[in-house]
Structure formats: structure tokens, C-alpha cells
Design an enzyme around this catalytic site. Structure first.
Site, PDB file in Angstrom:
ATOM      1  N   LYS A  18     -65.443  58.302 -14.702  1.00 18.22           N
ATOM      2  CA  LYS A  18     -64.204  57.295 -14.177  1.00 18.22           C
ATOM      3  C   LYS A  18     -63.578  58.203 -13.302  1.00 18.22           C
ATOM      4  O   LYS A  18     -63.166  57.644 -12.187  1.00 18.22           O
ATOM      5  CB  LYS A  18     -63.348  57.099 -15.473  1.00 18.22           C
ATOM      6  CG  LYS A  18     -62.052  56.790 -15.125  1.00 18.22           C
ATOM      7  CD  LYS A  18     -60.972  56.595 -16.370  1.00 18.22           C
ATOM      8  CE  LYS A  18     -59.630  56.543 -15.967  1.00 18.22           C
ATOM      9  NZ  LYS A  18     -59.543  55.005 -15.327  1.00 18.22           N
ATOM     10  N   HIS A 714     -57.645  42.529  -9.313  1.00 17.66           N
ATOM     11  CA  HIS A 714     -58.623  43.689  -9.498  1.00 17.66           C
ATOM     12  C   HIS A 714     -58.984  43.994  -8.302  1.00 17.66           C
ATOM     13  O   HIS A 714     -59.845  45.124  -8.155  1.00 17.66           O
ATOM     14  CB  HIS A 714     -59.764  42.909 -10.084  1.00 17.66           C
ATOM     15  CG  HIS A 714     -59.328  42.848 -11.999  1.00 17.66           C
ATOM     16  ND1 HIS A 714     -59.064  41.632 -12.191  1.00 17.66           N
ATOM     17  CD2 HIS A 714     -59.558  43.928 -12.893  1.00 17.66           C
ATOM     18  CE1 HIS A 714     -59.015  41.816 -13.577  1.00 17.66           C
ATOM     19  NE2 HIS A 714     -59.011  43.122 -13.777  1.00 17.66           N
TER      20      HIS A 714
END
Length: 781
Positions: A18, A714
Site C-alpha cells: 500500500k 475514487h
């Protein structure tokens, strides 16, 4: 007996992937840095599985963003707006996010693509993977789509894995592919000219090429996942499975066909007759049909059975599992393989690093690394060589959990016994409530609002970390969060939003925040699970009876309301969403647990109302996600899901306005249940679908207010006023303008202010344009 695994978490033990990906997106790390981190994670995953005794290890379960997206790029299913002369990883990032680090301009929905200026375009749609909280990027099929091997990462990673094979280490590697029929079934046929199943022969040619290349690399077994075998398929799709595997049986590799998350239902005979070398079956979620599978599957083929749950975090009752598998062991011998039920990407990585969990609770749990040990122990016991002490320890943990006072709360159980005494309907129907609410709130046409969260800045996260670490006092933390609330109120005032939210700076996660304040919930330090891309969540653990000790949000909502004369929405997560986004106890029906949460939330709603918060949003983002995979089971789930929403909301006054939010859902099949929830206003995601998702509400003649999202949160793209006006104009052709709200698709937590503020400014300006445009029409109506 072969011990294997279907997939392992790809995020790294501490979310290394991540952080590296996000640094790459920001331009702080290079592609070489990202690739190096990926290799390290894959290597560590391989070594963990080897050390646990896994003999057949998955490859291609790794992905930078999404495994389904990997299949699309492998097969050349790349929309025109993202294609380029030579494939590179940025193509996949553009498909997922709408842009990549090298992009400087954006091609937005409805605008002509300008390849000389930018390689970016609007992102592909994203949906939930079966009934999990993992998201996949939906393939787009156009008339000009050609299936051909485009992305070679699969073969590179296979070569990387095979290099670890050594004489005597008794390991092999098994590439994992999404099955061709599942791939087609879940793809979006954009042009709607070529029927999806007509594309199957061409798609199978590409799969054949993939399998041949894998065989050339020395691969013996390939795992092909066809979880649509758990659905209720019509005869055409059943036939497609037969046709597909009669073609794919030709390449010189053995296919292990994997199905999970459900029983096979009417597909049992089909699955048992497909010409593959083996079948993997989920014996936990498919327990009702496990014995039928064992009885009907041919003994001369491999039957892999998963009794170690890849979707939940409780220890497996290994003694019970051994009993369940005795018949299979007798029939299949060494052709019986043992594995988890599904990929372990759905559970946290390693329980060993959790130092703050209650030791009693920790003894009941098992994460991905520990599940590998359970698989090995189960196989060893079946082979007559298991560790008797480990088996006895497992039995004691299972028995202790059943009798635990930590799990069982007499007060909650007494309240649940009186559930029938609670009125589940609002005092007046929506039509009467709407009149009262209109007079009370006095909002303009096309009122503007947001879904709840605003950007979680570095300062917010730092303050939260410092508070948890004891580096700042509670008073200092509260002041820091109140300063953030003041800031978002000032920003909303400046932008001109009609109904405010407090921005949720104090909330780490929409479920975790509430669970931390409820009895019966526990939280991990490092129990991260991938949701989509770099987005990881830390699902709460519902281990026992749920209750609320004190108000959870009232303090923050009251403070926020004191900062403005505008209406401030109270924000709660709904009971069904809290259930579906948690690891749920497996010793009582999910309905019972859900109703316990709903009762706790009911108390919170009434406390908010008493504190002067008269517009309350209860998010049920995951309501549709909880639908069983078989449609025949939907009605029962929807019955108790709607009941839990009523249990939460039915106690408020008629002039208190209840909102709900649902994101990234297809509503056609559940619209009656959505309407039955009787929220005064529902906000939904519609921008990616160009308002297509609104059709369900129109066809049903949904009677209450609706906020169709006007921009995709998003994506970092900033929508224009014209684009948002166009979307609402489409909505106003379908829904009366006086019942429409204007809002983003979802919360803005993951965005930055440099994107959020101009986007919301444009949104408010769009509402102003619409008010002028529709004023006379509404007046005359």
C-alpha cells in the site's frame, strides 16, 4: 495427500505494498522501487508457505491493484481509451484509477479522448467480488475487443517462483487464473452487439495460449477459479462451462477447478462431470452439500476440500473437520487434497504480531499464516501423523469459546428476548413526513450535501496516532479534532453547501470507529485486509453479544452543529453494513447479531435526536453486498436486513429526516427492499454508470427523495459544472426535481482538499444552474 493453498494476502505483513504504491502514485518512488517491493512481498509469501508445509503454492495471486484486473491486461481486454503501443503497468493503474503518475490531463466521461494531450481516461467500474468486501475492476467488452496475451507479468512471476524449487524441498507452484466463464459472466458488455457467450471461443483461444506457455515453463497444475458454480446458472451458462473445459483439457497441464463461497446447488452434477483433473470445494460455506460432493465426485480424480475458513478469523474445529473428512479419505486416498476454503486474501496476515488483543480472545482466532498451520495439521491428522497436543489444544479452545463469559452477555440476551415489543414502523408514512420535514428544514430545490467524510489529512492522522500513542492528552486530541470540524464547517459555508456534515475527522473507519465503542467488538493492531487497490481496511471482530455503553457520536455532532446555522447531519453506519464489514461470530445466526447491533444504534439515533440533530444519515453501503449468492436465498436475508434498519430508525419523530447511503450497488433486484427501508432520502452512486443505476428507482416508481451521485470520488479527476448539470438533467427526466438532491457518489475521506474543494464548488454551482433551469417547472407543478 497434497497440501495446497488457493491464495495469500498480497499487501505485505504491514501493508508495505500500500505505502509503496501510494508513494509511486505521488511520484515519491520509482517504478523500480515498486517492483522491488513487490518481489520482496512475493518472496516472503512463498517462504511463509514453504515453512508451513504447503506443497503446492499459488502464483499470480499477487496484484498491484486487483487480480481480476490482472486477467484483463493478460488477455488484452483494455478499453480503447487506455490502449498504447506497448503495455506497461501504468495502463492497469489508469484502468483502475482514471490516471497514472505520468498523466497531466484527464479525459472525462462524455468528452472526446485527446491522445496527444493525455493517456488518462475515466476509470473502469468497480464491483464487489461475489459476496465479499473485496472489489474487482470490471472488464469492459467492446465490439473491437480482441483477446490476446498483452501483459507478461504472469509468466515473469511463474519464472520467479520456479527459481525457488530445489532438490528435496518437495514444493511446486500452481498459477491461479480467473476462469473464462466467470470472467465473461462478470464482464460488462458495453456495446451490447456481440452477446457475451458468443465471445467464448475466442476467449478460450487466449486461455489455451496462456496454459501452453505455462506448460512450457514447467508448470504441472493450474488452478482455475470458477466461483459462478455457486450461482443459480441458466442452461446457457452451464453449457458454457462444459464447452470451456472440453477445450481447455487439451493443453498439457492439469486443471484444478476451484469453486468457493457457496454450495454447488443444481450445478453439482455438472461440476462432477467436467473434464478437469481435480475440483476444489468450499466445505464451510458449502457444508450442506459436502457429503454429496464426496459421494458423486469420481474417485480417480483429485478432490480438494477446504474446511479451514478463508473468509473468517476463527480457529477451525479440527476434530470436527477430521470427522467430516473420514469418508473422503477412505474414498479418495492420496487424491484427497487439503486447503483453505478460498484464497486467504480475505483475512489478516499474521495473528502473532497482535500484542494488545485480549489473550482469551486471541486463543480463539486464526489469521492467514495460522490457517496454513491448521491446513497442515488437518492433513497430518488424516494421514495418522498429527500432533496430538496441538489437536487437544485446538479442542480446548473450541470448547472454551462456547462457554465464555466474554462471549455471552445476559443483559443483551434479555433485551433480545423482548424484541417483538419494539414498533418497527415510523409513526407516519413518508408523504406526511415529507410535508413536515420540508417546512422544518426549508431547503432549496436541488439541495446540496456530501456523504459524510472529508479528506483525512496528514495532520488528522498524525493527531490520531499521537493520541493512541499517549503523546498528546485527550483534551489536546479533542481540540485538534474540533479545529478540523471548524475548518470543514468554514469550507462548506464558503462553498455554499446546504446541508453540512462534520467531516468525521475523529473516525478512523466507518465501521471500526463504532465498533471500538461497542461491547462485543474487538480490534486488531495490524489486522489489515485489502478492499481494493491500495485501500486496506481493518475489519472489527464481533466476538460476543453487542451492546452500547454510552453515546458514540453525540458529542461531535453537537459541537459541529454549534458552528453553523445550517442543518448538520448526524452520521452513523448501519447495522447490516457493520455486520457485513466485520468478522462475525460463527456461533449464532447472523440475523441475531445484526439485531443486537441495530438495538445499540437505535439508542444512538434517539440520543442524537434528543441532542437537537434532526437529520440523521445511517449508511447501509453493504446491504446489497450481504445478499446470498443464490437468489433463492435473497428473500430471507432481505427480510431481516430491512427489519434491522427499521429497528434502528423507527423511534424518531416524523419531522426528523432519516437518510441512508448505498454505494456501488445494482438495485434492480432489491429495489422493493430498498423502498421498504422507508428512508426519507437515499443517496447512491450513479456517476460512473452515467445515471444508469437510477433506472431501478424509476421503474419501481421509488416514492422518497434521492441523491444520485454526480461525481466519482475514487478518481482524482475534478468534474466540471457542465458534466454535473448534465447528469442531474438526466436524473430530472426520471425523478421529479423536487425530490432530487445533489451530492458526490460517496465519502471524500480518501481524496485531498486540492481535488475536493474545487469539485464541491463546481457541484454547488451546478445546483444553482439547475435551480434557475427548473424553478418555473417546479412552481407550475
Amino acid at each position: 495427500m497434497t497440501i495446497h493453498n488457493l491464495g495469500y494476502p498480497r499487501i505485505g505483513d504491514f501493508r508495505e505494498l500500500k505505502f509503496t504504491i501510494e508513494a509511486y502514485w505521488k511520484g515519491e518512488k520509482t517504478l523500480a522501487d515498486l517492483e522491488a517491493q513487490a518481489r520482496e512481498i512475493r518472496y516472503n509469501n512463498f517462504q511463509t508457505q514453504i515453512a508451513a508445509g504447503i506443497e503446492l503454492i499459488p502464483v499470480n495471486d499477487f496484484a498491484y491493484y486487483d487480480q481480476f484486473l490482472n486477467m484483463s491486461t493478460l488477455l488484452g481486454v483494455i478499453p480503447q481509451r487506455f490502449r498504447q503501443d506497448e503495455y506497461d503497468v501504468e495502463v492497469a493503474f489508469r484502468m483502475a484509477r482514471g490516471r497514472a503518475p505520468s498523466d497531466d490531463e484527464i479525459c472525462l466521461p462524455g468528452h472526446d479522448h485527446q491522445p496527444n494531450k493525455s493517456k488518462a481516461g475515466f476509470a473502469c467500474a468497480m464491483k464487489k467480488w461475489m459476496d465479499s468486501n473485496y472489489h474487482y475492476i470490471v472488464p469492459e467488452l467492446y465490439d473491437d475487443t480482441e483477446f490476446k496475451i498483452t501483459d507478461t507479468r504472469l509468466f515473469d512471476e511463474v519464472a520467479e517462483a520456479l527459481a525457488l524449487k530445489q532438490d528435496g524441498n518437495n514444493i511446486d507452484f500452481k498459477p491461479v487464473l480467473i476462469g473464462p466463464v466467470t470472467y465473461l459472466y462478470l464482464a460488462e458488455n458495453v456495446d451490447n452487439v456481440i452477446p457475451k457467450l458468443n465471445r467464448l471461443p475466442e476467449l478460450l483461444e487466449a486461455y489455451e495460449q496462456v496454459l501452453l506457455k505455462l506448460a512450457e515453463q514447467g508448470i504441472n497444475w493450474v488452478q482455475i477459479d470458477e466461483p459462478i458454480l455457486g450461482l443459480e446458472l441458466d442452461s446457457e451458462w452451464q453449457r458454457a462451462l462444459v464447452d470451456a473445459y472440453h477445450v481447455l483439457k487439451v493443453p498439457p497441464v492439469k486443471i484444478l477447478l476451484a469453486t468457493y463461497f457457496e454450495t454447488l446447488g443444481d450445478n453439482l452434477e455438472l461440476a462432477c462431470q467436467l473434464p478437469v483433473a481435480g475440483l476444489h470445494y468450499d466445505g464451510v460455506r458449502g457444508e450442506a452439500q459436502l457429503n454429496d460432493v464426496i459421494e458423486q465426485y469420481p474417485a480417480d480424480k483429485v478432490l480438494s476440500i477446504g474446511l479451514v475458513d478463508g473468509r473468517n478469523i476463527w480457529k477451525t474445529d479440527l476434530n470436527a473437520a477430521v470427522e467430516q473428512l473420514q469418508g473422503a479419505k477412505a474414498k479418495f486416498g492420496d487424491n484427497l487434497w487439503i486447503a483453505p476454503t478460498s484464497s486467504l486474501l480475505h483475512v489478516p496476515v499474521n495473528l502473532e504480531v497482535e500484542e494488545k488483543l485480549n489473550p482469551e480472545l486471541k486463543n480463539y482466532l486464526s489469521f492467514a499464516k495460522q490457517k496454513l498451520d491448521e491446513v497442515k495439521l488437518l492433513a497430518d491428522v488424516l494421514d495418522g501423523k498429527g500432533d496430538e497436543k496441538a489437536l487437544a489444544d485446538n479442542a480446548k479452545a473450541i470448547a472454551d469459546k462456547k462457554a465464555s463469559k466474554l462471549v455471552n452477555n445476559a443483559e443483551v440476551q434479555t433485551r433480545m428476548a423482548k424484541l417483538d415489543e419494539v414498533a418497527l414502523e415510523r409513526a407516519a408514512p413518508y408523504a406526511e413526513r415529507a410535508v413536515l420535514q420540508k417546512a422544518k428544514f426549508n431547503l432549496p430545490l436541488f439541495p446540496t450535501t456530501t456523504i459524510g467524510s472529508f479528506p483525512q489529512t496528514a495532520e488528522i492522522r498524525q493527531a490520531r496516532r499521537q493520541f493512541k500513542a499517549g503523546e498528546i492528552s485527550e483534551a489536546q486530541y479533542i481540540e485538534a479534532m474540533q479545529a478540523e470540524i471548524r475548518d470543514v464547517c468554514e469550507r462548506q459555508e464558503r462553498i455554499g453547501i446546504d446541508v453540512f456534515v462534520h467531516g468525521e475527522p475523529e473516525r478512523n473507519d466507518m465501521v471500526e470507529y463504532f465498533g471500538e465503542q461497542l461491547d462485543g467488538y474487538a480490534f486488531t493492531q495490524f489486522g489489515w485486509v485489502q478492499s481494493y487497490g491500495s485501500r486496506c481496511v481493518k475489519p472489527p471482530i464481533i466476538y460476543g453479544d453487542v451492546s452500547r455503553e454510552k453515546p458514540m457520536t453525540v458529542f461531535w455532532s453537537q459541537y459541529a452543529q454549534s458552528q453553523t446555522d445550517k442543518t448538520m447531519k448526524g452520521m452513523l453506519s448501519g447495522a447490516v453494513t457493520m455486520l457485513n464489514w466485520s468478522f462475525v461470530r460463527n456461533d449464532q445466526p447472523r440475523e441475531t447479531t445484526c439485531n443486537q447491533i441495530a438495538l445499540a444504534l437505535r439508542d444512538e439515533v434517539l440520543d442524537l435526536e434528543a441532542a437537537g440533530i434532526h437529520m440523521i444519515q445511517i449508511d447501509e453501503a453493504a446491504l446489497r453486498e450481504g445478499l446470498p449468492l443464490k437468489k433463492s436465498d435473497w428473500a430471507e436475508y432481505l427480510r431481516w436486513a430491512v427489519k434491522s434498519f427499521h429497528l434502528t430508525t423507527s423511534g424518531v419523530a416524523n419531522d426528523t429526516q432519516i437518510h441512508t447511503h448505498m454505494c456501488y450497488s445494482e438495485f434492480n433486484d432489491i429495489i422493493e427492499s430498498v423502498a421498504a427501508m422507508d428512508a426519507d432520502c437515499i443517496t447512491i452512486e450513479t456517476s460512473k454508470s452515467n445515471m444508469k443505476l437510477l433506472d431501478a428507482f424509476v421503474n419501481f416508481e421509488y416514492p422518497n427523495e434521492i441523491g444520485p451521485g454526480v461525481y466519482d470520488i475514487h478518481s482524482p479527476n475534478i468534474p466540471t459544472v457542465e458534466q454535473m448539470v448534465g447528469l442531474i438533467e438526466k436524473a430530472a427526466k426520471l425523478i421529479p426535481a423536487e425530490r432530487l438532491w445533489v451530492n458526490p457518489d460517496c465519502g471524500l475521506k480518501t481524496r485531498g482538499w486540492k481535488e475536493t474543494e474545487p469539485a464541491l464548488t463546481n457541484m454547488v454551482e451546478a445546483a444553482k444552474v439547475l435551480r434557475k433551469q427548473f424553478a418555473e417547472q417546479v412552481k407550475s407543478a
